[in-house]
Design a protein around this motif. Structure first.
Motif, PDB file in Angstrom:
ATOM      1  N   LEU A   1      -5.965  -0.107   4.529  1.00  0.00           N
ATOM      2  CA  LEU A   1      -6.690   0.734   3.570  1.00  0.00           C
ATOM      3  C   LEU A   1      -8.410   0.438   4.275  1.00  0.00           C
ATOM      4  O   LEU A   1      -8.785  -0.370   4.444  1.00  0.00           O
TER       5      LEU A   1
ATOM      6  N   ASP B   1       0.895   3.211   3.321  1.00  0.00           N
ATOM      7  CA  ASP B   1       1.830   2.559   4.663  1.00  0.00           C
ATOM      8  C   ASP B   1       2.578   3.369   4.754  1.00  0.00           C
ATOM      9  O   ASP B   1       3.516   4.081   4.592  1.00  0.00           O
TER      10      ASP B   1
ATOM     11  N   SER C   1       7.568   2.203  -2.670  1.00  0.00           N
ATOM     12  CA  SER C   1       6.042   1.914  -3.132  1.00  0.00           C
ATOM     13  C   SER C   1       6.347   2.816  -4.616  1.00  0.00           C
ATOM     14  O   SER C   1       6.265   2.909  -5.688  1.00  0.00           O
TER      15      SER C   1
ATOM     16  N   LEU D   1      -3.021  -4.175  -3.631  1.00  0.00           N
ATOM     17  CA  LEU D   1      -2.249  -3.567  -2.824  1.00  0.00           C
ATOM     18  C   LEU D   1      -3.230  -4.030  -1.265  1.00  0.00           C
ATOM     19  O   LEU D   1      -3.851  -4.697  -0.869  1.00  0.00           O
ATOM     20  N   TYR D   2      -1.583  -4.078  -0.441  1.00  0.00           N
ATOM     21  CA  TYR D   2      -1.977  -4.819   0.680  1.00  0.00           C
ATOM     22  C   TYR D   2      -1.207  -4.074   2.041  1.00  0.00           C
ATOM     23  O   TYR D   2      -0.190  -3.360   0.995  1.00  0.00           O
ATOM     24  N   SER D   3      -1.657  -4.055   2.672  1.00  0.00           N
ATOM     25  CA  SER D   3      -1.005  -3.647   4.140  1.00  0.00           C
ATOM     26  C   SER D   3      -0.312  -3.902   4.911  1.00  0.00           C
ATOM     27  O   SER D   3      -0.773  -5.444   4.823  1.00  0.00           O
TER      28      SER D   3
ATOM     29  N   PHE E   1      -7.495  -6.073   0.532  1.00  0.00           N
ATOM     30  CA  PHE E   1      -7.227  -4.782  -0.474  1.00  0.00           C
ATOM     31  C   PHE E   1      -7.502  -4.398  -0.994  1.00  0.00           C
ATOM     32  O   PHE E   1      -8.501  -4.560  -1.212  1.00  0.00           O
ATOM     33  N   CYS E   2      -6.645  -3.165  -2.029  1.00  0.00           N
ATOM     34  CA  CYS E   2      -7.594  -1.815  -2.268  1.00  0.00           C
ATOM     35  C   CYS E   2      -6.828  -3.065  -4.142  1.00  0.00           C
ATOM     36  O   CYS E   2      -5.668  -2.574  -4.253  1.00  0.00           O
TER      37      CYS E   2
ATOM     38  N   TRP F   1       0.953  -1.241  -0.065  1.00  0.00           N
ATOM     39  CA  TRP F   1       0.101  -0.441  -0.442  1.00  0.00           C
ATOM     40  C   TRP F   1       0.743   1.241   0.009  1.00  0.00           C
ATOM     41  O   TRP F   1       1.618   1.334   0.881  1.00  0.00           O
TER      42      TRP F   1
END
Length: 306
Positions: free
Chosen positions: A208, A173, A182, A201-203, A266-267, A170
């Motif tokens: 997120l 983050d 990123s 996208l993962y945090s 996830f986004c 993310w």
């Protein structure tokens, strides 16, 4: 009178937008990236994405693994991949998918620079072996954060394959080094002009606003196991414990239930839309963006010119 009418119209418009978000799979992406990102600053965005109110209007979708036969996972450090999407990695293992994990930094730690790289590299190889994943390391020095042209070219070569999906951290983050990684990732995306590859996208540290999730209730014990395969990091922080709590807390996005459940969120955005994050990074006050981390700030300034 006109002011009151304007406020009523604004309220009606906001209600319409919220209903659209709840009903449209791409609603979160369209709302956040197309509207908020172009009209505000990163400090506000970071807070807005964490507003618990949005769980009432978002309906995250389950990840469809049927077309995920070749997947790339990008991670700033050795252990971010299992904390952020270890459940998905285990699911991909079950499905015999081809998985590549690229670590962007060498994991060097200030306190023990001589041995930390060797230790974390060994741990990552064991995790990769367990997951059946191919491990690569871009090996950016995690202390100096000196990013060179050869790092960019190498990452372009590794990413420029026919992946069905890319999982990466993310961009908001919290750790400054995650944000720097990123920006590097987005720079490579731009250079390659990728079009159709979806990005999840993962945090790791900062939650997120999700539009996709994976139920990992059946895999939670195994996820705990692979996080503990980084014992060097367990000495610093019990990330297995923190991850377990987060994966439980994220089930608030699911329909209410008294069952014990765990999910990863996830986004998902089109890879071409990562440019929205790049533009915000370039326009933002670097001291705010990188929390005053001087080494990250200097590396970011150099990277922008490359």
């Amino acid at each position: 009178m006109l002011g009151m009418i304007r406020r009523i119209l604004n309220k009606i418009e906001s209600i319409y937008k919220y209903k659209y978000l709840a009903q449209n799979e791409d609603g979160a992406y369209q709302f956040i990236l197309k509207n908020v990102f172009k009209n505000t600053d990163i400090d506000f965005i970071e807070k807005a994405f964490q507003l618990d109110y949005f769980r009432q209007i978002l309906v995250p979708q389950k990840i469809d693994f049927s077309n995920l036969r070749k997947v790339l996972v990008l991670a700033p450090h050795q252990d971010d991949e299992v904390i952020g999407c270890g459940g998905v990695l285990l699911r991909l293992k079950e499905l015999n998918a081809e998985v590549q994990i690229i670590f962007l930094t060498d994991g060097k730690e200030m306190s023990n620079q001589e041995s930390s790289v060797e230790i974390r590299t060994k741990e990552a190889k064991e995790v990769g072996k367990f997951l059946g994943a191919k491990i690569k390391n871009l090996a950016i020095d995690n202390v100096s954060l000196q990013i060179e042209n050869h790092h960019i070219k190498q990452l372009e070569t590794w990413i420029n394959e026919d992946f069905d999906a890319i999982f990466t951290v993310w961009p908001l983050d919290n750790p400054p080094k995650h944000r720097l990684c990123s920006f590097l990732t987005g720079k490579v995306f731009e250079n390659l002009s990728l079009v159709n590859t979806p990005v999840y996208l993962y945090s790791v540290h900062t939650d997120l606003m999700p539009n996709f999730y994976e139920d990992i209730t059946d895999l939670i014990d195994m996820k705990q196991k692979i996080i503990k395969m980084y014992p060097s990091q367990m000495q610093v922080q019990r990330y297995d414990h923190l991850s377990l709590g987060l994966d439980a807390w994220r089930t608030r996005f699911l329909p209410v239930s008294n069952e014990i459940r765990y999910i990863e969120t996830f986004c998902k955005i089109p890879v071409k839309s990562y440019v929205d994050f790049q533009n915000i990074y370039k326009q933002e006050n670097v001291n705010i963006l990188f929390k005053g981390h001087e080494t990250c700030i200097e590396s970011f300034k150099r990277l922008k010119k490359m």
